[in-house]
Design an enzyme around this catalytic site. Structure first.
Site, PDB file in Angstrom:
ATOM      1  CB  CYS A   8      -0.994  -0.021   1.157  1.00  0.00           C
ATOM      2  SG  CYS A   8      -0.287   0.177   2.813  1.00  0.00           S
ATOM      3  NE  ARG A  14      -4.634   1.622   1.815  1.00  0.00           N
ATOM      4  CZ  ARG A  14      -4.473   2.426   0.773  1.00  0.00           C
ATOM      5  NH1 ARG A  14      -5.343   2.386  -0.233  1.00  0.00           N
ATOM      6  NH2 ARG A  14      -3.455   3.273   0.722  1.00  0.00           N
ATOM      7  CG  ASP A 121     -12.736 -28.341 -13.392  1.00  0.00           C
ATOM      8  OD1 ASP A 121     -12.362 -28.716 -12.265  1.00  0.00           O
ATOM      9  OD2 ASP A 121     -13.774 -28.757 -13.948  1.00  0.00           O
TER      10      ASP A 121
END
Length: 197
Positions: A8, A14, A121
């Site tokens: 950040c 953060r 997948d």
């Protein structure tokens, strides 16, 4: 073993919150998670508000107390298998320092958005092609997600890929910031578990 870097601005709100939450939620996989700031302060602790939120979200108190900020350098970008910025500006700064890391660098909300848009997948196939090594699997999955940037619809508001900066703002802004960050961290952790399974 695999490595994640969160980034950040000041490395006190953060990115350390993301670092601590990712480390806690992936603890059984023994990741190396670190953080840094594009304008990081010198060895500053987390803000009290960010530390409080980390604890409320289940992070160990010792980790919040131990955090000290650091300034992002090119060397920090050499080894992580996944680099998670808090905003698009941070992502640009990272890629400016290390252009070769473009396909391993996302905002945390962008990574979660892209991971949610592709099938499990597809992600597993991308990881399987890289072999059994965790770091290689995460890099392969990250490159797959980076390649899907042009195929997955972008947010109507580009700022939806950012986590708002709460530093120096009221408590309510910390709550908004965390409400953006925490779901993205959860999705990221789930995605990495899928990739490593």
């Amino acid at each position: 073993m695999f490595e994640i870097l969160t980034v950040c601005t000041g490395n006190i709100c953060r990115s350390p919150l993301a670092e601590i939450l990712l480390r806690a939620r992936l603890a059984d996989l023994a990741p190396r998670v670190a953080s840094a700031g594009t304008r990081g302060l010198a060895s500053a602790p987390m803000t009290p508000e960010a530390a409080h939120l980390a604890l409320a979200l289940g992070a160990p108190e010792a980790e919040t107390l131990a955090h000290r900020s650091r300034f992002l350098t090119e060397q920090h970008l050499e080894s992580p298998d996944l680099i998670l910025a808090m905003t698009r500006d941070h992502r640009r700064a990272i890629v400016g320092l290390a252009p070769s890391r473009l396909r391993s660098t996302f905002t945390v909300r962008e990574f979660a958005r892209l991971a949610s848009a592709v099938s499990a997948d597809e992600l597993r196939r991308a990881a399987d092609a890289a072999g059994p090594e965790p770091a290689a699997r995460i890099r392969a999955a990250s490159q797959f997600l980076a390649a899907s940037r042009g195929l997955v619809p972008t947010p109507q508001d580009p700022a939806d890929d950012d986590v708002v900066d709460p530093y120096g703002q009221p408590w309510e802004t910390y709550l908004v910031s965390t409400s953006q960050l925490e779901p993205a961290v959860s999705t990221t952790a789930s995605t990495l578990r899928l990739v490593l399974s």
